[in-house]
Design a protein around this motif. Structure first.
Motif, PDB file in Angstrom:
ATOM      1  N   GLN A 196       0.813  -1.211   0.000  1.00 35.17           N
ATOM      2  CA  GLN A 196       0.000   0.000   0.000  1.00 35.17           C
ATOM      3  C   GLN A 196       0.854   1.272   0.000  1.00 35.17           C
ATOM      4  OE1 GLN A 196      -2.588  -0.593   3.374  1.00 35.17           O
ATOM      5  NE2 GLN A 196      -3.437  -2.476   2.521  1.00 35.17           N
ATOM      6  N   LEU A 197       1.687   1.446   1.014  1.00 34.05           N
ATOM      7  CA  LEU A 197       2.514   2.650   1.093  1.00 34.05           C
ATOM      8  C   LEU A 197       3.658   2.603   0.085  1.00 34.05           C
ATOM      9  CD1 LEU A 197       2.737   3.092   4.982  1.00 34.05           C
ATOM     10  CD2 LEU A 197       1.172   4.212   3.383  1.00 34.05           C
ATOM     11  N   GLY A 198       4.194   1.409  -0.128  1.00 31.44           N
ATOM     12  CA  GLY A 198       5.309   1.262  -1.063  1.00 31.44           C
ATOM     13  C   GLY A 198       4.892   1.161  -2.509  1.00 31.44           C
ATOM     14  N   GLN A 199       3.576   1.023  -2.746  1.00 30.71           N
ATOM     15  CA  GLN A 199       3.032   0.947  -4.103  1.00 30.71           C
ATOM     16  C   GLN A 199       3.673  -0.179  -4.911  1.00 30.71           C
ATOM     17  OE1 GLN A 199       3.009   4.826  -6.017  1.00 30.71           O
ATOM     18  NE2 GLN A 199       2.685   5.863  -4.070  1.00 30.71           N
ATOM     19  N   ARG A 200       3.871  -1.317  -4.249  1.00 30.34           N
ATOM     20  CA  ARG A 200       4.396  -2.502  -4.934  1.00 30.34           C
ATOM     21  C   ARG A 200       3.245  -3.443  -5.237  1.00 30.34           C
ATOM     22  NH1 ARG A 200       8.523  -1.303  -7.280  1.00 30.34           N
ATOM     23  NH2 ARG A 200       7.312   0.619  -7.202  1.00 30.34           N
ATOM     24  N   GLN A 201       3.268  -4.042  -6.405  1.00 30.00           N
ATOM     25  CA  GLN A 201       2.237  -4.989  -6.786  1.00 30.00           C
ATOM     26  C   GLN A 201       2.782  -5.949  -7.833  1.00 30.00           C
ATOM     27  OE1 GLN A 201      -0.996  -2.796  -8.507  1.00 30.00           O
ATOM     28  NE2 GLN A 201       0.279  -1.758 -10.012  1.00 30.00           N
ATOM     29  N   LEU A 202       2.069  -7.068  -8.034  1.00 29.76           N
ATOM     30  CA  LEU A 202       2.503  -8.069  -8.997  1.00 29.76           C
ATOM     31  C   LEU A 202       2.427  -7.519 -10.419  1.00 29.76           C
ATOM     32  CD1 LEU A 202       0.759 -11.285  -7.595  1.00 29.76           C
ATOM     33  CD2 LEU A 202       3.115 -10.527  -7.230  1.00 29.76           C
ATOM     34  N   GLN A 203       3.317  -8.009 -11.270  1.00 25.53           N
ATOM     35  CA  GLN A 203       3.241  -7.666 -12.684  1.00 25.53           C
ATOM     36  C   GLN A 203       1.937  -8.215 -13.266  1.00 25.53           C
ATOM     37  OE1 GLN A 203       5.239  -5.832 -14.509  1.00 25.53           O
ATOM     38  NE2 GLN A 203       6.903  -5.547 -13.046  1.00 25.53           N
ATOM     39  N   PRO A 204       1.369  -7.539 -14.249  1.00 24.55           N
ATOM     40  CA  PRO A 204       0.106  -8.019 -14.841  1.00 24.55           C
ATOM     41  C   PRO A 204       0.199  -9.439 -15.390  1.00 24.55           C
ATOM     42  CG  PRO A 204       0.571  -5.770 -15.540  1.00 24.55           C
ATOM     43  CD  PRO A 204       1.805  -6.270 -14.819  1.00 24.55           C
ATOM     44  N   HIS A 205       1.390  -9.787 -15.943  1.00 28.06           N
ATOM     45  CA  HIS A 205       1.582 -11.117 -16.517  1.00 28.06           C
ATOM     46  C   HIS A 205       2.846 -11.739 -15.933  1.00 28.06           C
ATOM     47  CE1 HIS A 205      -1.559 -10.125 -19.384  1.00 28.06           C
ATOM     48  NE2 HIS A 205      -0.900  -9.008 -19.680  1.00 28.06           N
ATOM     49  N   PHE A 206       2.773 -13.008 -15.567  1.00 29.52           N
ATOM     50  CA  PHE A 206       3.896 -13.677 -14.921  1.00 29.52           C
ATOM     51  C   PHE A 206       5.162 -13.617 -15.763  1.00 29.52           C
ATOM     52  CE2 PHE A 206       6.339 -17.648 -14.088  1.00 29.52           C
ATOM     53  CZ  PHE A 206       6.727 -17.355 -12.796  1.00 29.52           C
ATOM     54  N   LYS A 207       5.034 -13.746 -17.082  1.00 28.85           N
ATOM     55  CA  LYS A 207       6.205 -13.736 -17.955  1.00 28.85           C
ATOM     56  C   LYS A 207       6.962 -12.412 -17.883  1.00 28.85           C
ATOM     57  CE  LYS A 207       3.666 -12.321 -22.123  1.00 28.85           C
ATOM     58  NZ  LYS A 207       4.324 -11.003 -22.259  1.00 28.85           N
ATOM     59  N   ASP A 208       6.277 -11.346 -17.482  1.00 20.46           N
ATOM     60  CA  ASP A 208       6.928 -10.038 -17.403  1.00 20.46           C
ATOM     61  C   ASP A 208       8.022  -9.993 -16.336  1.00 20.46           C
ATOM     62  OD1 ASP A 208       5.215  -9.191 -19.360  1.00 20.46           O
ATOM     63  OD2 ASP A 208       3.822  -8.175 -17.997  1.00 20.46           O
ATOM     64  N   VAL A 209       7.918 -10.890 -15.358  1.00 26.36           N
ATOM     65  CA  VAL A 209       8.931 -10.925 -14.299  1.00 26.36           C
ATOM     66  C   VAL A 209      10.309 -11.209 -14.883  1.00 26.36           C
ATOM     67  CG1 VAL A 209       9.658 -12.126 -12.195  1.00 26.36           C
ATOM     68  CG2 VAL A 209       7.230 -11.669 -12.605  1.00 26.36           C
ATOM     69  N   PHE A 210      10.357 -11.905 -16.006  1.00 24.94           N
ATOM     70  CA  PHE A 210      11.621 -12.324 -16.604  1.00 24.94           C
ATOM     71  C   PHE A 210      12.009 -11.466 -17.808  1.00 24.94           C
ATOM     72  CE2 PHE A 210       9.345 -15.862 -14.690  1.00 24.94           C
ATOM     73  CZ  PHE A 210      10.226 -16.200 -13.690  1.00 24.94           C
ATOM     74  N   SER A 211      11.488 -10.261 -17.858  1.00 21.48           N
ATOM     75  CA  SER A 211      11.789  -9.334 -18.935  1.00 21.48           C
ATOM     76  C   SER A 211      12.625  -8.171 -18.415  1.00 21.48           C
ATOM     77  CB  SER A 211      10.486  -8.789 -19.542  1.00 21.48           C
ATOM     78  OG  SER A 211      10.733  -7.692 -20.375  1.00 21.48           O
ATOM     79  N   ILE A 212      13.601  -7.728 -19.217  1.00 23.63           N
ATOM     80  CA  ILE A 212      14.415  -6.581 -18.832  1.00 23.63           C
ATOM     81  C   ILE A 212      13.551  -5.359 -18.574  1.00 23.63           C
ATOM     82  CG2 ILE A 212      16.089  -4.911 -19.729  1.00 23.63           C
ATOM     83  CD1 ILE A 212      17.571  -7.170 -21.023  1.00 23.63           C
ATOM     84  N   ALA A 213      12.480  -5.222 -19.347  1.00 26.64           N
ATOM     85  CA  ALA A 213      11.610  -4.056 -19.204  1.00 26.64           C
ATOM     86  C   ALA A 213      11.001  -3.956 -17.816  1.00 26.64           C
ATOM     87  CB  ALA A 213      10.511  -4.102 -20.260  1.00 26.64           C
ATOM     88  N   ALA A 214      10.929  -5.096 -17.110  1.00 29.46           N
ATOM     89  CA  ALA A 214      10.313  -5.112 -15.780  1.00 29.46           C
ATOM     90  C   ALA A 214      11.338  -5.131 -14.656  1.00 29.46           C
ATOM     91  CB  ALA A 214       9.390  -6.322 -15.650  1.00 29.46           C
ATOM     92  N   ASN A 215      12.609  -4.901 -14.994  1.00 33.93           N
ATOM     93  CA  ASN A 215      13.650  -4.923 -13.957  1.00 33.93           C
ATOM     94  C   ASN A 215      13.291  -4.050 -12.763  1.00 33.93           C
ATOM     95  OD1 ASN A 215      15.434  -6.753 -15.033  1.00 33.93           O
ATOM     96  ND2 ASN A 215      16.867  -5.247 -15.846  1.00 33.93           N
ATOM     97  N   TRP A 216      12.789  -2.861 -13.053  1.00 29.48           N
ATOM     98  CA  TRP A 216      12.452  -1.916 -11.985  1.00 29.48           C
ATOM     99  C   TRP A 216      10.945  -1.652 -11.971  1.00 29.48           C
ATOM    100  CZ3 TRP A 216      16.823  -2.237  -9.695  1.00 29.48           C
ATOM    101  CH2 TRP A 216      18.011  -2.269 -10.416  1.00 29.48           C
ATOM    102  N   GLY A 217      10.173  -2.656 -12.330  1.00 27.11           N
ATOM    103  CA  GLY A 217       8.730  -2.501 -12.407  1.00 27.11           C
ATOM    104  C   GLY A 217       8.048  -2.554 -11.058  1.00 27.11           C
ATOM    105  N   SER A 218       6.736  -2.698 -11.086  1.00 21.45           N
ATOM    106  CA  SER A 218       5.918  -2.613  -9.878  1.00 21.45           C
ATOM    107  C   SER A 218       6.185  -3.755  -8.902  1.00 21.45           C
ATOM    108  CB  SER A 218       4.432  -2.617 -10.256  1.00 21.45           C
ATOM    109  OG  SER A 218       4.084  -3.829 -10.921  1.00 21.45           O
ATOM    110  N   GLU A 219       6.729  -4.876  -9.390  1.00 19.21           N
ATOM    111  CA  GLU A 219       6.983  -6.026  -8.524  1.00 19.21           C
ATOM    112  C   GLU A 219       8.366  -5.966  -7.868  1.00 19.21           C
ATOM    113  OE1 GLU A 219       6.582 -10.909  -8.880  1.00 19.21           O
ATOM    114  OE2 GLU A 219       5.497  -9.592 -10.263  1.00 19.21           O
ATOM    115  N   TYR A 220       9.208  -5.073  -8.368  1.00 17.58           N
ATOM    116  CA  TYR A 220      10.569  -4.967  -7.828  1.00 17.58           C
ATOM    117  C   TYR A 220      10.545  -4.480  -6.380  1.00 17.58           C
ATOM    118  CZ  TYR A 220      15.150  -3.012  -6.830  1.00 17.58           C
ATOM    119  OH  TYR A 220      16.340  -2.708  -6.221  1.00 17.58           O
TER     120      TYR A 220
END
Length: 208
Positions: free
Chosen positions: A161-185
């Protein structure tokens, strides 16, 4: 196995890691203590000083956490070396229990959380550095080891909530460079197609 660790068996397959970890973690603690002891008196930018101090408290706590869950138990923890240092070969006894260590770690991480910024406040050049939400995430994890489930849940909620962290929309995104610093990081070692793998061993890892 636990028996090999308990009996200090140097012939075990994991002996090198178990033995080397002790030295490496206390080296991190020593360097963190040096920063905590000496940095406050230095004339540098206050925001930078807070971030460096917060990182030192975080890394010290992380080293103790890894030592404690590896070597600690209800009957004995690991030695606590504070900023006063160790004169010569002075013997420091083990803490009375892992709980003593966990309480000490909580104090370090509380200070870290007070000093560190949110991830969103970091410049891209500082991505990968400790930040406030990473501290909360580790506090949540440590409280699970202590079976303090309600407190662990509170910190986990703060991460989301305060940290605004959440799962990536798609599981495969976890293994993408584009998601290195995404919402799940939260706080990880990141690899890429240029530098290659940064972690030895076999595990799921973002390699691009």
């Amino acid at each position: 196995s636990a028996a090999n660790i308990k009996n200090f068996n140097p012939g075990a397959a994991t002996a090198s890691y178990v033995q080397d970890q002790w030295k490496m973690r206390y080296l991190v603690i020593k360097r963190s203590n040096d920063i905590i002891k000496n940095l406050p008196g230095m004339d540098i930018d206050p925001a930078l000083k807070n971030r460096i101090l917060g990182s030192a408290y975080f890394m010290s706590g992380l080293a103790y956490f890894e030592l404690t869950y590896t070597y600690g138990s209800d009957n004995a923890g690991v030695p606590i070396v504070d900023t006063a240092g160790v004169p010569g070969d002075y013997y420091i006894p083990r803490a009375a229990s892992a709980k003593v260590n966990y309480d000490y770690i909580a104090g370090l991480w509380t200070k870290a959380a007070e000093l560190l910024p949110f991830f969103q406040a970091l410049s891209p050049a500082d991505y990968g550095s400790p930040h406030k939400v990473a501290v909360w995430a580790y506090m949540s994890k440590m409280l699970l080891y202590e079976k303090e489930y309600a407190q662990s849940e509170n910190y986990a909620d703060s991460v989301i909530q305060l940290g605004q962290r959440q799962l990536q929309p798609h599981f495969k995104d976890v293994f993408s460079i584009a998601a290195n610093w995404g919402s799940e990081y939260i706080w990880t070692m990141v690899s890429n197609t240029t530098g290659g793998s940064e972690l030895p061993g076999v595990m799921l890892e973002n390699k691009g």
